[in-house]
Each structure stands twice: as structure tokens, then as C-alpha cells.
Write a protein that holds these residues in place. Structure first.
Motif, PDB file in Angstrom:
ATOM      1  N   ARG A  79     -34.186 -29.261   3.776  1.00  0.00           N
ATOM      2  CA  ARG A  79     -33.048 -29.804   3.270  1.00  0.00           C
ATOM      3  C   ARG A  79     -32.253 -30.482   4.265  1.00  0.00           C
ATOM      4  N   HIS A  84     -29.685 -32.970  -0.926  1.00  0.00           N
ATOM      5  CA  HIS A  84     -29.347 -31.938  -0.317  1.00  0.00           C
ATOM      6  C   HIS A  84     -29.480 -31.932   1.230  1.00  0.00           C
ATOM      7  N   ASP A  86     -28.422 -29.815   4.652  1.00  0.00           N
ATOM      8  CA  ASP A  86     -27.527 -28.794   4.976  1.00  0.00           C
ATOM      9  C   ASP A  86     -27.621 -28.651   6.701  1.00  0.00           C
ATOM     10  N   HIS A  96     -27.770 -20.829   6.069  1.00  0.00           N
ATOM     11  CA  HIS A  96     -28.492 -21.943   5.669  1.00  0.00           C
ATOM     12  C   HIS A  96     -29.382 -22.649   6.673  1.00  0.00           C
ATOM     13  N   HIS A  97     -30.599 -22.818   6.244  1.00  0.00           N
ATOM     14  CA  HIS A  97     -31.594 -23.483   7.058  1.00  0.00           C
ATOM     15  C   HIS A  97     -31.761 -24.701   6.729  1.00  0.00           C
ATOM     16  N   PHE A 100     -36.370 -23.562   4.473  1.00  0.00           N
ATOM     17  CA  PHE A 100     -36.529 -22.065   4.216  1.00  0.00           C
ATOM     18  C   PHE A 100     -37.447 -22.162   3.074  1.00  0.00           C
ATOM     19  N   TRP A 179     -27.423 -28.464 -11.836  1.00  0.00           N
ATOM     20  CA  TRP A 179     -28.219 -28.798 -10.883  1.00  0.00           C
ATOM     21  C   TRP A 179     -28.932 -30.175 -11.162  1.00  0.00           C
ATOM     22  N   GLU A 223     -24.728 -17.459  -2.318  1.00  0.00           N
ATOM     23  CA  GLU A 223     -25.368 -17.545  -3.298  1.00  0.00           C
ATOM     24  C   GLU A 223     -26.974 -17.062  -2.982  1.00  0.00           C
ATOM     25  N   TRP A 225     -29.618 -16.865  -5.819  1.00  0.00           N
ATOM     26  CA  TRP A 225     -30.718 -16.991  -6.748  1.00  0.00           C
ATOM     27  C   TRP A 225     -30.064 -18.305  -7.708  1.00  0.00           C
ATOM     28  N   ASN A 226     -30.724 -19.311  -8.117  1.00  0.00           N
ATOM     29  CA  ASN A 226     -30.151 -20.216  -9.308  1.00  0.00           C
ATOM     30  C   ASN A 226     -31.265 -20.176 -10.155  1.00  0.00           C
ATOM     31  N   GLY A 251     -34.746 -21.059  -8.363  1.00  0.00           N
ATOM     32  CA  GLY A 251     -34.934 -20.690  -6.918  1.00  0.00           C
ATOM     33  C   GLY A 251     -34.046 -19.716  -6.319  1.00  0.00           C
ATOM     34  N   MET A 252     -34.722 -18.891  -5.517  1.00  0.00           N
ATOM     35  CA  MET A 252     -34.050 -17.968  -4.861  1.00  0.00           C
ATOM     36  C   MET A 252     -34.217 -18.271  -3.376  1.00  0.00           C
ATOM     37  N   ARG A 256     -32.527 -15.397   2.283  1.00  0.00           N
ATOM     38  CA  ARG A 256     -31.151 -14.741   2.160  1.00  0.00           C
ATOM     39  C   ARG A 256     -31.434 -13.429   1.335  1.00  0.00           C
TER      40      ARG A 256
HETATM   41  P1  ATP Z   1     -25.580 -23.304  -1.418  1.00  0.00           P
HETATM   42  O1  ATP Z   1     -24.408 -23.666  -2.369  1.00  0.00           O
HETATM   43  O2  ATP Z   1     -25.518 -21.852  -0.846  1.00  0.00           O
HETATM   44  O3  ATP Z   1     -25.893 -24.355  -0.344  1.00  0.00           O
HETATM   45  P2  ATP Z   1     -27.401 -24.490  -3.182  1.00  0.00           P
HETATM   46  O4  ATP Z   1     -26.479 -24.547  -4.340  1.00  0.00           O
HETATM   47  O5  ATP Z   1     -27.610 -25.834  -2.598  1.00  0.00           O
HETATM   48  O6  ATP Z   1     -27.039 -23.349  -2.343  1.00  0.00           O
HETATM   49  P3  ATP Z   1     -29.842 -24.428  -4.575  1.00  0.00           P
HETATM   50  O7  ATP Z   1     -29.947 -25.790  -4.815  1.00  0.00           O
HETATM   51  O8  ATP Z   1     -29.484 -23.968  -6.081  1.00  0.00           O
HETATM   52  O9  ATP Z   1     -28.546 -23.877  -3.604  1.00  0.00           O
HETATM   53  O10 ATP Z   1     -31.248 -23.730  -4.346  1.00  0.00           O
HETATM   54  C1  ATP Z   1     -31.498 -22.534  -4.846  1.00  0.00           C
HETATM   55  C2  ATP Z   1     -31.552 -21.418  -3.877  1.00  0.00           C
HETATM   56  O11 ATP Z   1     -31.985 -21.562  -2.494  1.00  0.00           O
HETATM   57  C3  ATP Z   1     -30.148 -20.949  -3.430  1.00  0.00           C
HETATM   58  O12 ATP Z   1     -29.680 -20.083  -4.344  1.00  0.00           O
HETATM   59  C4  ATP Z   1     -30.330 -20.487  -1.962  1.00  0.00           C
HETATM   60  O13 ATP Z   1     -30.315 -18.872  -2.179  1.00  0.00           O
HETATM   61  C5  ATP Z   1     -31.495 -21.000  -1.520  1.00  0.00           C
HETATM   62  N1  ATP Z   1     -30.917 -22.080  -0.520  1.00  0.00           N
HETATM   63  C6  ATP Z   1     -30.512 -23.428  -0.799  1.00  0.00           C
HETATM   64  N2  ATP Z   1     -30.149 -23.936   0.114  1.00  0.00           N
HETATM   65  C7  ATP Z   1     -30.575 -23.133   1.255  1.00  0.00           C
HETATM   66  C8  ATP Z   1     -30.699 -23.669   2.711  1.00  0.00           C
HETATM   67  N3  ATP Z   1     -30.255 -24.558   3.026  1.00  0.00           N
HETATM   68  N4  ATP Z   1     -31.051 -22.450   3.308  1.00  0.00           N
HETATM   69  C9  ATP Z   1     -31.575 -21.354   2.836  1.00  0.00           C
HETATM   70  N5  ATP Z   1     -31.492 -21.241   1.646  1.00  0.00           N
HETATM   71  C10 ATP Z   1     -31.242 -21.981   0.609  1.00  0.00           C
END
Ligand code: ATP
Ligand code: MG
Length: 905
Positions: A79, A84, A86, A96-97, A100, A179, A223, A225-226, A251-252, A256
């Protein structure tokens, strides 16, 4: 500071937890599938895979199917771009990686909210035993603008079926609980599970507090798991349309959940990272203390970026100056800067961390293990090239920042900041980051202006531009493509014009209902030819054919400049004729490319993988991953192998079969490429079998002679081979023979005598040069006196660096010899001139060990200002500089390096 590591076999080791997840869903009827590549091959809306669902996008949209209705996997995600991204969080926070693993389970029109919610609760609280009082869930509160109601179903299922305390169900709007994959594509309401990581004096009810609780960016609430309930497709115009089936996409974050199960405060303290940190400590000598210092941030960034780059290179991405390759290059440069500035890393270091990444992830993602050497090589070369300008850039930045601060301003001037990019290769986000570290901003508008000025108009981006307007395309049916048929329809055909659009002055794009033209793809160029009106009223000369989705677009212009009106064109009957001679020349090259690929694997080894290709009527070009140059001997072997298949007239057969079956019998597929379930397999004499949609000769004999023209590096670890076939190869053979004949004539000898004759001439020339250098010996003597007198001294060691432009290569060598024998202990460099270059000699003779001076190292310093190469042993080195203007800098640099070394001793 955390020092304990989790052994790889313990209850909550990374390997076990990943497997727990997969086993849990396998037991509930899910097919466990491999991770897709870290970047999608055929989705222009995405640079990198950003979620587990990417490889199933077509299933959600209803344009593709799978033979299963439930699936689960761990997907490699990155990402750092698009919706997306981060990047700015990475290293600063602990979860956040950029790269991942996303653990996911899917239902394609099978189970829906109820099973998804209940299972996720069961896995977390029963299988893994997490305390329900530390978990919070969120559901979608609805959105008026999109006309979407609140997701009361999900809330009810959480409370009634999972049995969660209703106070622990929170409601959020579109930003958190709807999402979307990107600006367009599948989407839907989602429900998320967050964990309260607690802390001293924390109240278990805090999660519902809108100031410190869930979704306010407090690290305490993370967060996990979504669960997305895919129901809509977001169109280009922003509208939502219902998907053909309701699906589940979850997606989990693996890193984390692992940190939670291993009871760590940070993802980086889990056994997915500890071996990487250990390696980083080893190669940099710095220590990680799991805190918030710049050094600790640098550790996390380096570990993270190294994982991302390893994953991407292993899947076949290459660093470059645009698109995906530039994102990777930016990550590497960011990590290099952190390493140089905060970890004290002087040399390439990330490449030496790759083995630790492979050690941790190679079992799950075997492609990383298979391409470890290739990844290291690419990374080393990237680090080295940026390393050459990094220090200079840091100094430049320091000066600029200090100047800005002194003037009382808070923003770095954009045009000057841009210089960091233009001359030192600092990406914009890196400059912004460095500025932020000092509480400064960058004037981005001025940066953009400077960049525009800098950019030459020659960028080749136009290639990927839309050639036919979206409007025109939307109304067109898929083109029936006939190039692979067996009769005449493979190259000529009656058809109708469906759409015509003018793209430039007498440049048109034409779409037919059916077409024999091969559209550019798989490395093979598009066909050219003509499209003639059935009533003779016009001739359209097709220059190129391209594919846009399932439509073939013919690009070209009207013969004689006489273009009918667009209206008259639409619906007119035409005859489409491919330039068969050109197609046939291209075909020879295409089949030859397959033979070449196979022969390279045979001669160089199984590691050879295709990195790209061009197949045209004129020649073929084939890029492979291979760590070093291919020797002339190896090239000859390859050439012989290919030609032997040609002489055997090996039969060429194309079959259409199931992808899985083809892969099972060892058919070569492009790394990471995504294929349909039914694929075309090209088989040449049972020797080469590859998936291919291109056009080919019917038997290998048709290729004619195959001649390799050249072999060279395109970048570290990637070699390019160019070759020709058929009549072009014959011309090539004749041309080289002619050259040899002419050379022989000029030397007044027979062609086979040419090498011996040249050797003899070279010996004679050398002798003559020696003699003339001797004749110039007087000069050396003259210079010797001056130079010797100018030597400085520290203790008993004489040293200095001197420009002696009157001497050539032989001269400086002789001078160096003389100086060396005249002094007991000496360190010096002398620079001459010859044919616009700078021959130089560096000597470190009997210098004190503790000075750590070495001629080889000094030569490297010299090369920085003179370009060109140089090298040698610790006591003496020589080389050729390319840029005489650099001599003063080189002299100053070596002199001070020697002086410093001697002062140390
Ligand atoms: P966050 O709000 O923490 O950035 P997100 O809402 O962007 O999460 P989703 O797009 O729903 O995350 O992705 C599903 C799952 O992937 C998340 O619940 C989280 O556990 C994991 N995840 C998302 N972004 C990252 C990241 N940059 N590094 C590690 N894990 C991540
Ligand atoms: Mg996010």
C-alpha cells in the motif's frame, strides 16, 4: 525493549498462526489458494495489489468465474500508491506496513453476513482465545449522498448470533465502514473488528469514547479485521450499481493479529521481524531499542521497505523512473537515506538484509527463495547508484534547510528543493519527509513548476493513452478476432466498419465487427496492412493494431489523403488485409523467441526467467534475469541449439487447453502473469512449450537462419539479447563477411589471417609507443624533480597529489615508479592526460598500517570526480578518468584523504 523471540514452532509463531487461519476456513469448505503476485498484471487501475480481493475482482464483477464458491489465502499486499497509501505511517507507528500479508476468506455468491460474522468471532475468541472485552466492532451507519441505508443486519447478527455486548457495536459512516478497492470497482458496506491494546489505567469502556476510542487514530485501538459485504460496483461516473451476486470479502492484517497473539506492543516485535532486525543490527552496527527515536524509526522503515522490495522484485518488477518501478525506487531511496543518516550505514546494506527476509517469508512465498540472488543483485545496484549522490544531496539539503530556517521561513523554496531531485535523485516524498523532520514544509507548487520546466517533451507516455474515446468504446461490441484461424481468414476478411474516430490530422482509429489483424500483445507488434472499401471509395492504410479490452482498434490514415466523412464510414463494407510479408517475418522471430528462451534455460540454467520481449518484423529482443554477462561461448551454444531445432524442421502446434492442465505438464508461463482458465499452448517439437497468444510459423524450418546480434546489460541482473532470423539473418551474415573481407583487403591478407595480422600489428604498435615514451623520458625526469620537491611530509612518510598534464599513461607510470623508489615510505597520486582522458597512478608504499590507507580505496575516491574506472591492490592502483575537469577536485580529495589517514596513524 523486547528481546524475547518466539520460536517458530511455538503456539503463536507466525507459521502456526498463518496456518491456523487457513485450516479454520479449509474446515469450513474454503479452497485454499496461493497468493496472487504483489502487483496485478492486467488491471490498469492498480499499481500494486492492495487487498486480498484483487485477484477475484472479475468474480465480484461477474465477468469471471472460479470453480469454487469459497476461498481463503494469505495475500501479499503493498500500500504505497493510489487510494490505499500508508507510506507516511510506516516506521512511525507500529502497525502500518508498506508490505503486509492480508489473511482473507471469500464467499462468491455463497454465504453472506451471518456466517462471515459468526466465523470471524469464533476464530478470534475461541480458536485464538482473545478476550471479548477487548474487542470492538463497527458497522456502517448509512450514507445519504449514495442513498445507502445503515447496515442494521450486521449489527443484529453481531448482537444476536455472535453474542457481543451491544455497547461494543459502534456505528461509522462511509469513510470507515464502506470499503472500496479504488475510485472504481467492487465495493460495499463493511464491519470491522478492532482491538483495545489497553495500557496503564485504561478503562475498558474507552473504545466508545469519540475522543480517544476506535477510529480516531489512537494507537491503542487497532483495526484487526475487516469483513466487506460486496454488493456494488462503483462506475467511472461515481454511480453505484448492484453486483450480480452478493459476496463476502474479508481481510485481516496478519502482522497485526500476530502481534496481539504474541502479546507484543508492535508488529515489529514479532518473529516475522526479529530476524530481520537482528540482521540489520549486524550489517549496520546500530542497535534497535523499539522506541520512537529517529534511529528506531529508521530500523522499522528499513525492515519494512526491504520486505516490500523483496516481494516486488521476486514477482518480476524492476526499478525504473516511472510507474510501479519508480514507487519501488522511491522506497529504496527512502530506506537508503534513513540508513545513511540514522543507522550509520555507509555502503549498500539493504541487499544484505534480503536473506533474513527470505528466511522468514521464503517458506510461504517460494518465489522469494527462488529469486533471492536476483533480488539482492538488483537491490545492491540500486543502492550503489543512489549512494553515489546521497551524501552530496544531504549536504545540499542541510545548507538549504539552514538557510531557510535562518531567514525565519517555514517552507523550503520549491525550485531549489527540486534540484535535490534533478541532480541527486531525491524523490519528492523523501524531500518532504526530511523537511518534516525539521519542522519545515516544501513549496510543492514551485516544485511542480520547476519539474515541468525540467521535463523534456519526449516522454513516451502517449503510448498508453486512450486511443479511442470511452464513449466510442462503450457502444462497441467485442471484435471477432480471426488471426489464429487456419484458413485465409487468418489474414484477410470481409467486414463492417463499426466505429471510426479521427485522432489527429489524417489519423484515424477504426473498429471493425471482425478482424484478421493481430493486436499488439505478448511482446509481438501489431499487424499492419490495409482496409479497403468494398465499393473502392477509399483505402485505409493500417499502421498498427491495438487491443482495448475486447475491441481491436486499427490505427492509420487514408491513402491519397482522401478521407471519407466519419458518418459515411460507419457501417460501410470493407475488406481487411494484413500485410502478410511483414506478419511472416514477425512470426519467424516470434517462434524463434520461444526457441531462444528454451535454449537459454538449457545453457545458462533454470533460473533464467523472461523479463520482457519485443518481437517485430525486423528483429527480436529478449530480456532475461541472469546475474552476469552471457559469454560469447554460451551465446554460440544457444545459437547452435536454436538452429538445430530449425534444421530438424520441428513441428509447431498450438492447442487450447485448461490452464491448470498446461501448468501441470510443465508449460512455461510468464512469471506472475494472469491467464484465463483456457489458454493457448505453443509447442515446438515437444522441446519448447509456452503459453502464447501470438502468431507463429507452422514448422521451425520456416524460421531460416537464427543469428544473435548482441548481448548486454539493461540493468543489474537483467540481460538483453537481440537476434534476427530469415532473410534479415542472411543479410547479417553477408554484412559481417563483407566487413571481414574489407578488413582483410585493407590489411592485404586473407580473411582467416586477419586476427594474427592484427595481433602482430598491435605488438609493433606497443613497441613503437614504448620507444616514443622512452624518447619522452626527459620529460618524466624534468617533472620528477618538481614533484619530488613538492611532496609534503608527516613523520617519515612523503605524500601528495599532482597534476602532470604533459605526461601520458606511460609517463605517469614511469614517474610513479621513480617516486616510489626514491622514498622509503610514501603515498601519492599523479594525474596525466592522454586522448582527452586522465590516466592516473596511486601508490601507497610502506605507509603505517594504522593510517588504513590503500591505493584501491583512494582510486575509488578519484573515480567519484573523474568518472571512469580504476582499481588495484592496496599498494598501487591505476585507472583512466573520463572527465579532465574533475582533476582539481580529485586532487583535493585524495590529498586530504591521505593527510587524514596519516594524521590518524
Ligand atoms: P487502517 O485504518 O488501520 O489503515 P484499513 O481500513 O486501511 O486499516 P482495510 O483496507 O480494511 O484496512 O484492510 C483490511 C485489513 O488489513 C485491516 O483490518 C488491517 O488489519 C490490515 N491492514 C490494512 N492496512 C495495513 C497496513 N498498511 N499494514 C498492515 N496491515 C494493514
Ligand atoms: Mg488504511
Amino acid at each position: 525493549m523486547t528481546t524475547s523471540t518466539t520460536s517458530t514452532t511455538s503456539r503463536h509463531s507466525a507459521v502456526r498462526v498463518r496456518q491456523d487461519f487457513l485450516d479454520f476456513f479449509a474446515a469450513r469448505g474454503h479452497r485454499i489458494v496461493p497468493s496472487g503476485p504483489v502487483f496485478p498484471q492486467d488491471d490498469p487501475t492498480l499499481l500494486f495489489t492492495n487487498a486480498g480481493m484483487n485477484q477475484f475482482k472479475d468474480v465480484f464483477l461477474g465477468t469471471g468465474t472460479r470453480e469454487y464458491k469459497r476461498a481463503a489465502d494469505t495475500q501479499k499486499c503493498i500500500r504505497v500508491s493510489g487510494k490505499h497509501n500508508d507510506l507516511e505511517e510506516v516506521g512511525v507507528d507500529t502497525y502500518h506496513h508498506t508490505f503486509f500479508e492480508m489473511l482473507g476468506n471469500w464467499s462468491f455468491g455463497d454465504y453472506f453476513k451471518e456466517d462471515a460474522i459468526v466465523w470471524s468471532w469464533e476464530l478470534l475468541t475461541k480458536t485464538w482465545g482473545l478476550d471479548p472485552d477487548r474487542l470492538w466492532v463497527t458497522v456502517f451507519a448509512g450514507d445519504a449522498k449514495d442513498g445507502l441505508p445503515a447496515d442494521e443486519d450486521a449489527a443484529r447478527i453481531w448482537i444476536e448470533r455472535a453474542g457481543i455486548d451491544p455497547k461494543r457495536v459502534l456505528r461509522f459512516g462511509k469513510k470507515a465502514n464502506f470499503w472500496e478497492m479504488g475510485d472504481t470497482g467492487p465495493c460495499g458496506p463493511c464491519t470491522e473488528i478492532h482491538i483495545d491494546r489497553g495500557g496503564p489505567g485504561s478503562d475498558p469502556r474507552d473504545g466508545a469514547d469519540p475522543k480517544i476510542g476506535v477510529n480516531v487514530g489512537n494507537e491503542r485501538f487497532m483495526e484487526l479485521w475487516n469483513n466487506v459485504f460486496m454488493q456494488f460496483n462503483r462506475q467511472d461516473d461515481g454511480k453505484l450499481v448492484e453486483l450480480p451476486a452478493k459476496s463476502v470479502d474479508t481481510g485481516m492484517g496478519f502482522e497485526r493479529v500476530l502481534s496481539v497473539l504474541q502479546k507484543k506492543n508492535s508488529n515489529y516485535d514479532t518473529d516475522l521481524f526479529t530476524p530481520i532486525f537482528a540482521r540489520l543490527e549486524e550489517v549496520t552496527g546500530a542497535r534497535y531499542e523499539a522506541g520512537t527515536s529517529q534511529r528506531d524509526i529508521a530500523f522499522r522503515v528499513a525492515a519494512d521497505h526491504c520486505r516490500a522490495v523483496t516481494a516486488a522484485f521476486a514477482d518480476g518488477a524492476l526499478p525504473s523512473n516511472e510507474g510501479r518501478g519508480y514507487v519501488l525506487r522511491r522506497l529504496i531511496r527512502r530506506a537508503s537515506r534513513f540508513g545513511r543518516q540514522h543507522l550509520g550505514a555507509r555502503d549498500p546494506f539493504l541487499c544484505d538484509v534480503v536473506p533474513a527476509v527470505v528466511q522468514v517469508l521464503g517458506g510461504t512465498f517460494p518465489e522469494m527463495r527462488a529469486r533471492e540472488d536476483h533480488v539482492r543483485l538488483l537491490l545492491r545496484s540500486e543502492e550503489e547508484s543512489f549512494g553515489r549522490t546521497l551524501d552530496r544531496g544531504l549536504v545540499f539539503f542541510e545548507t538549504l534547510a539552514t538557510k531557510t530556517e535562518k531567514s525565519g521561513a517555514k517552507t523550503l523554496p520549491g525550485a531549489e528543493a527540486f534540484e535535490l531531485y534533478a541532480t541527486n535523485g531525491f524523490p519528492q516524498d523523501l524531500v518532504e519527509l526530511m523537511a518534516r523532520e525539521r519542522g519545515l514544509a516544501v513549496d510543492l507548487a514551485a516544485w511542480e513548476t520547476a519539474q515541468k520546466k525540467h521535463q523534456t517533451a519526449s516522454k513516451t507516455e502517449g503510448r498508453f493513452k486512450q486511443i479511442l474515446s470511452g464513449e466510442a468504446l462503450a457502444s462497441v461490441k467485442p471484435t471477432r478476432s480471426t488471426y489464429h484461424e487456419s484458413g485465409a481468414s487468418a489474414h484477410e476478411l470481409d467486414a463492417f466498419v463499426l466505429v471510426a474516430e479521427s485522432t489527429a490530422e489524417n489519423e484515424y482509429a477504426l473498429v471493425l465487427d471482425q478482424s484478421p489483424f493481430y493486436a499488439e500483445g505478448g511482446g509481438q507488434v501489431g499487424d499492419s496492412g490495409v482496409v479497403r472499401a468494398a465499393d473502392g471509395s477509399f483505402t485505409f492504410e493500417v499502421r498498427d493494431a491495438r487491443r482495448m479490452g475486447s475491441v481491436i482498434v486499427h490505427l492509420g490514415s487514408f491513402g491519397g489523403g482522401r478521407a471519407p466523412t466519419i458518418e459515411a464510414l460507419a457501417g460501410s463494407r470493407v475488406r481487411a488485409e494484413v500485410d502478410l510479408a511483414r506478419r511472416e517475418r514477425t512470426q519467424k522471430n516470434h517462434t524463434a523467441t520461444h526457441l531462444l528462451h528454451r535454449a537459454l534455460k538449457e545453457v545458462l540454467g533454470g533460473h533464467v526467467a523472461q523479463q520482457g520481449s519485443y518481437v517485430g518484423p525486423d528483429r527480436l529482443r529478449f530480456d532475461i534475469s541472469h546475474p552476469k554477462g552471457v559469454t560469447p561461448d554460451e551465446l554460440e551454444k544457444v545459437e547452435t541449439l536454436v538452429n538445430s531445432r530449425v534444421f530438424q524442421n520441428a513441428p509447431v502446434a498450438t492447442t487450447v487447453e485448461d490452464l491448470d492442465a498446461a501448468k501441470a505438464r510443465g508449460v512455461v508461463a510468464m512469471f506472475g502473469e494472469k491467464y484465463d482458465a483456457k489458454v493457448r499452448v505453443l509447442d515446438v517439437g515437444g522441446w519448447s512449450m509456452e503459453l502464447c497468444g501470438g502468431t507463429h510459423v507452422s514448422a521451425a524450418g520456416n524460421i531460416g537462419p537464427f543469428v544473435i546480434l548482441s548481448e548486454r546489460a539493461v540493468q543489474a541482473g537483467v540481460r538483453r539479447i537481440e537476434a534476427v532470423t530469415g532473410p534479415v539473418a542472411v543479410e547479417e551474415i553477408q554484412r559481417t563477411r563483407r566487413t571481414l573481407r574489407e578488413a582483410a583487403a585493407a590489411l592485404k591478407t586473407a580473411p582467416e589471417e586477419v586476427p594474427t595480422r592484427i595481433e602482430a600489428m598491435q605488438t609493433a604498435l606497443k613497441e613503437a609507443k614504448k620507444a616514443s615514451a622512452k624518447a619522452q623520458g626527459g620529460d618524466v625526469d624534468l617533472v620528477f624533480g618538481t614533484v619530488r620537491a613538492a611532496l609534503e611530509r608527516v613523520g617519515s612518510t612523503a605524500f601528495g597529489a599532482f597534476d602532470v598534464p604533459d605526461l601520458g599513461l606511460e609517463g605517469v607510470r614511469e614517474l610513479a615508479e621513480k617516486l616510489k623508489s626514491a622514498e622509503n615510505s610514501t603515498a601519492f597520486a599523479v594525474f596525466g592526460r592522454e586522448e582527452g582522458r586522465v590516466p592516473f597512478v596511486i601508490v601507497c608504499h610502506n605507509v603505517p598500517k594504522s593510517s588504513q590507507l590503500g591505493a584501491g580505496n583512494l582510486a575509488k575516491i578519484v573515480s567519484q570526480s573523474l568518472g571512469g574506472g580504476g582499481g588495484g591492490r592496496p599498494d598501487s592502483a591505476q585507472g583512466q578518468g573520463q572527465t579532465p575537469e574533475g582533476v582539481p577536485t580529485a586532487i583535493a580529495a585524495v590529498r586530504s584523504a591521505i593527510a587524514e589517514g596519516l594524521a590518524r596513524s
